[in-house]
Enzyme design. Sequence first.
Site, mmCIF file in Angstrom:
data_model
loop_
_atom_site.group_PDB
_atom_site.id
_atom_site.type_symbol
_atom_site.label_atom_id
_atom_site.label_comp_id
_atom_site.label_asym_id
_atom_site.label_seq_id
_atom_site.Cartn_x
_atom_site.Cartn_y
_atom_site.Cartn_z
ATOM 1 N N SER A 161 0.858 -1.184 0.000
ATOM 2 C CA SER A 161 0.000 0.000 0.000
ATOM 3 C C SER A 161 0.895 1.236 0.000
ATOM 4 O O SER A 161 1.754 1.358 -0.876
ATOM 5 C CB SER A 161 -0.957 -0.038 1.198
ATOM 6 O OG SER A 161 -1.880 1.023 1.122
ATOM 7 N N THR A 162 0.752 2.118 0.990
ATOM 8 C CA THR A 162 1.547 3.348 1.008
ATOM 9 C C THR A 162 3.040 3.032 1.027
ATOM 10 O O THR A 162 3.513 2.270 1.857
ATOM 11 C CB THR A 162 1.192 4.178 2.252
ATOM 12 O OG1 THR A 162 -0.214 4.407 2.263
ATOM 13 C CG2 THR A 162 1.925 5.502 2.243
ATOM 14 N N HIS A 187 -2.394 -0.993 -3.413
ATOM 15 C CA HIS A 187 -3.491 -0.058 -3.203
ATOM 16 C C HIS A 187 -3.156 1.266 -3.886
ATOM 17 O O HIS A 187 -2.198 1.943 -3.505
ATOM 18 C CB HIS A 187 -3.710 0.210 -1.716
ATOM 19 C CG HIS A 187 -4.107 -0.995 -0.930
ATOM 20 N ND1 HIS A 187 -3.919 -1.078 0.436
ATOM 21 C CD2 HIS A 187 -4.689 -2.164 -1.296
ATOM 22 C CE1 HIS A 187 -4.369 -2.246 0.876
ATOM 23 N NE2 HIS A 187 -4.831 -2.922 -0.159
ATOM 24 N N MET A 280 -0.358 1.109 5.094
ATOM 25 C CA MET A 280 -1.206 1.389 6.246
ATOM 26 C C MET A 280 -2.241 0.283 6.415
ATOM 27 O O MET A 280 -2.661 -0.344 5.454
ATOM 28 C CB MET A 280 -1.933 2.717 6.055
ATOM 29 C CG MET A 280 -1.040 3.939 6.128
ATOM 30 S SD MET A 280 -1.990 5.487 6.076
ATOM 31 C CE MET A 280 -2.458 5.553 4.349
ATOM 32 N N ASP A 283 -4.653 -4.908 5.881
ATOM 33 C CA ASP A 283 -4.981 -5.737 4.721
ATOM 34 C C ASP A 283 -3.824 -6.679 4.406
ATOM 35 O O ASP A 283 -2.677 -6.248 4.277
ATOM 36 C CB ASP A 283 -5.282 -4.842 3.511
ATOM 37 C CG ASP A 283 -5.891 -5.613 2.358
ATOM 38 O OD1 ASP A 283 -6.554 -6.639 2.607
ATOM 39 O OD2 ASP A 283 -5.701 -5.193 1.195
#
Length: 341
Positions: A161-162, A187, A280, A283
């Site tokens: 993600s991030t 993401h 973050m 998930d």
Amino acid sequence: MSAARVLIVDDSASARALIRALLARDPAIEVVGEAGDPYEARAAIKATNPDVITLDVEMPHMNGLDFLDKIMRLRPTPVIMVSSLTASGADAAVAALERGAFDCVGKPGVGEQERFGAALAQRVKAAAARRPRFAAPAPPAREAAEKPYRSDGRVVALGASTGGVEALIAVLSRFPENGPAAAVVQHMPEAFTASFARRLDRLCRPRVREAFDGAPLEPGHVYLAPGGETHLVVERGSPPRCRLWRGEPANGHRPSVDVLFHAFARELGARALGAILTGMGRDGAQGLLAMRRAGATTLGQNEASSLIYGMPRAAFEVGAIQRQVCLPMIGFEILRATCAP
């Protein structure tokens, strides 16, 4: 904890007003200034010393990418890019993430302001709490090249993600042309995944494409989950194949890392390797645990090299990770684990 201090940089007065109004709803965020172009922004940065900057990709006098480079070089500050959801905007956003932007959000369409505001506020608070970056040495080239690579048939599942753009480039750029087949969930806004797949394809030796239904997971091929409408899953076979599934969001995401990892556990079991990277939230934690219980090898990015040690931490805490690895070594560890004897 003091509020996150934010400077808004956008050439549109209406966009600045919208961002200010949405962020002002969160008591953990304080908007300390606005600027309409990079020259105003430079003075505002000196005057307000913000914790986080939101930066429009396309602006007059100097584009957002060039200004981002100057910020990263002269006054490193977490930057969240705010991009139009066009092909050029997506290309610029992906380039910004590669150059050190903390994250990117797409400008909202009609009826999307609330979701945009929530996503932006979440990223602002995470960016303000960001730890200093860690630079780890790359593995010696002679060690990585000691043995020619030949896949043992296992398929790799990657979730991020991030911070994932930088992390995935670091991992996949280590793969040789005939590297292990891989499926990836990153993401990012729906409009950005095609651009990111093209970027990875240019930078990496394996073929990288956006996943499509029925895509064969064979050595030398990496498939990135398309954003927005579907989850990426895998179907057993010879070779295994990608499937796009129109399920509900999981952990607030579609595509979801958890959905991908659960499919790998169910369909491939010990014929797989899973790795969870910076990001973050939680998930991927339960899906990676299912992969480990099914006999797959599981890796996680360590805290020191993660931009956000959220997803890897959650996976580690539930016992999903066999080994935590610093980012520069993850690609090498994947190759070592999946190389035929």
